[in-house]
Design a protein around this motif. Structure first.
Motif: not given
Lengths: 222, 262
Positions: B131-142, B144-157
């Protein structure tokens, strides 16, 4: 009056008398393939690994098993080992099928593991992951996915190969066919029943494998 | 932000004001008979952005890969925060956590979602609760401007998005140094900017960075120091103004003429 020299109406009548035998076929195939998967994974990892002795042993195993018939391996387990240990027909069949398929599955896994781009291992290591953890977390899940079509193929081969267990008195489909044939003299009818049972089981297996393949495709595009 | 904790891990009291955070001494590497690195010496201070340029085959990527031991140099020493790094599995697994690496080919884990990629090191190397790692991941994705992509697979990027995820994944480990191995070379031209922007903001935040790139804009605008490599040696180095306006070596001039013309 008869169009054919056989009485095909016997087929539906006797069909379900083979159900128990089909159960034995499934049973030895299932446990054989499970054993084969375990053996195959270990041998694949051993063969790829850095230990030259282990790698050589795994190579030797694959060489011996792939180079000799399953029937020979089955007889070695069932008859050949009797001087040391007596193994019942069903466990003998499972061991022989497991050891035999293990060699093929090892090569399937090896190919799949080596097809994963080395950048995946590098990325995992660059995060500070140990080599073994990277193998388990990053490489193997991707490799399994790539191996699924070939594993499905191998599973179907194993199911058909299990018919050889009839030669060591496992009461599976093929033996049942022979027994029913010799007691009724309706060999054609009985072996057609056996063939239909195999066909049904292989069709079901390939259907299931297809579903698994489709399920695993979520992370791919399209 | 956690600067107090950093000093605690090092018993020998590394002083970032006087000592380089990364020191490479006499590094040499061969591929068979071919010597690709020849007695490289390089020092990087904390917070410094060093850009390595040079023609392909000059050894710049190999040098970068030797720093975190993805390639093993045959001779020479590497010190991080004053401590010598040895080619020894246990120590390397620790050291690599402190060296974030970004690859030309992204090397995202395709069987994990974007968030899964960023969380992987946190959960399975650092042992952080999910849970803590997920929070941290969301912070980091924000970041780099990709918070909305958290739950997609890399193939879609897109390539640019993949590389930003790769940067977030590396940052998750809170590295002391970030290593970039031609991070924009595999990208379509219109996607280069978004990756360079993320790297620029990282540099502004004070991250220590060693970057191998052909993006001369980045070298000019963001680098504190530019290093020119040629044939396995560092031929010339200096601040970008000097390197681009008044290079001393003939090879440097020639390289810059060629690359700036295109």
């Amino acid at each position: 009056m008869k169009l054919l020299p056989w009485d095909l109406s016997v087929i539906p009548q006797k069909f379900f008398l083979f159900a128990d035998a089909a159960g034995y076929t499934l049973q030895i195939t299932f446990f054989g393939i499970i054993l084969g998967l375990v053996v195959g994974l270990l041998v694949a990892l051993g063969r790829i690994g850095r230990n030259p002795v282990l790698s050589g042993l795994c190579r030797g195993y694959i060489f011996l098993i792939r180079g000799t018939p399953l029937l020979v391996q089955l007889f070695i387990v069932y008859y050949g080992l009797t001087t040391v240990v007596t193994i019942d027909p069903i466990p003998s069949a499972v061991i022989a099928l497991g050891v035999h398929n293990g060699a093929y599955i090892a090569e399937i896994f090896r190919g799949a593991i080596q097809s994963i781009h080395y950048g995946q291992m590098e990325a995992a290591r660059s995060l500070g992951m140990s080599g073994s953890k990277a193998m388990v977390r990053i490489i193997l899940p991707q490799a399994f996915k790539r191996a699924v079509p070939s594993l499905g193929n191998q599973l179907i081969i194993a199911l058909k190969d299990s018919s050889l267990a009839s030669t060591i008195a496992v009461p599976e489909l093929m033996l049942k066919g022979r027994q029913m044939g010799s007691s009724t003299f309706m060999y054609m009818e009985m072996f057609l029943i056996v063939g239909i049972w195999y066909l049904i089981m292989t069709s079901l297996l390939s259907f299931v494998m297809h579903r698994i393949e489709r399920k695993l495709k979520v992370s791919d595009r399209g | 932000m956690d600067n107090q904790t950093v000093t605690q891990n090092d018993p020998k009291e590394f002083d970032p004001r006087t000592e380089p955070i990364l020191r490479i001494e006499h590094l040499s590497k061969w591929y068979g008979d071919l010597q690709v690195l020849k007695h490289i010496d390089l020092e990087v201070m904390q917070g410094e952005v060093v850009v390595i340029i040079g023609a392909s085959g000059s050894g710049k990527s190999t040098l970068l890969r030797c720093i975190n031991f993805l390639e093993k140099a045959k001779a020479g020493k590497i010190h991080i925060e004053g401590k010598r790094i040895r080619n020894q599995e246990k120590q390397l697994n620790k050291v690599r956590q402190e060296l974030g690496m970004v690859f030309q080919q992204f090397n995202l884990f395709p069987h994990m979602t974007v968030a899964g990629n960023v969380m992987e090191g946190l959960v399975h190397v650092k042992g952080m609760p999910k849970a803590r790692a997920r929070e941290r991941a969301e912070e980091l994705l924000a970041k780099v401007g990709l918070e909305e992509k958290a739950d997609v697979y890399p193939a879609m990027l897109s390539g640019g998005q993949k590389q930003r995820v790769a940067i977030a994944r590396a940052l998750a480990m809170e590295p002391k140094i970030m290593l970039f191995d031609e991070p924009t070379s595999a990208l379509d031209p219109e996607l280069v900017g978004e990756v360079l922007n993320v790297m620029t903001s990282l540099a502004k935040d004070g991250m220590t960075m060693v970057v191998v790139t052909h993006e001369m804009w980045f070298a000019k605008e963001v680098a504190d120091r530019v290093v020119f490599m040629d044939d396995g040696v560092i031929l010339e180095e200096g601040p970008p103004e000097k390197m681009f306006e008044a290079p001393e070596q003939e090879r440097t001039k020639e390289f810059l003429r060629q690359i700036l013309r295109s």
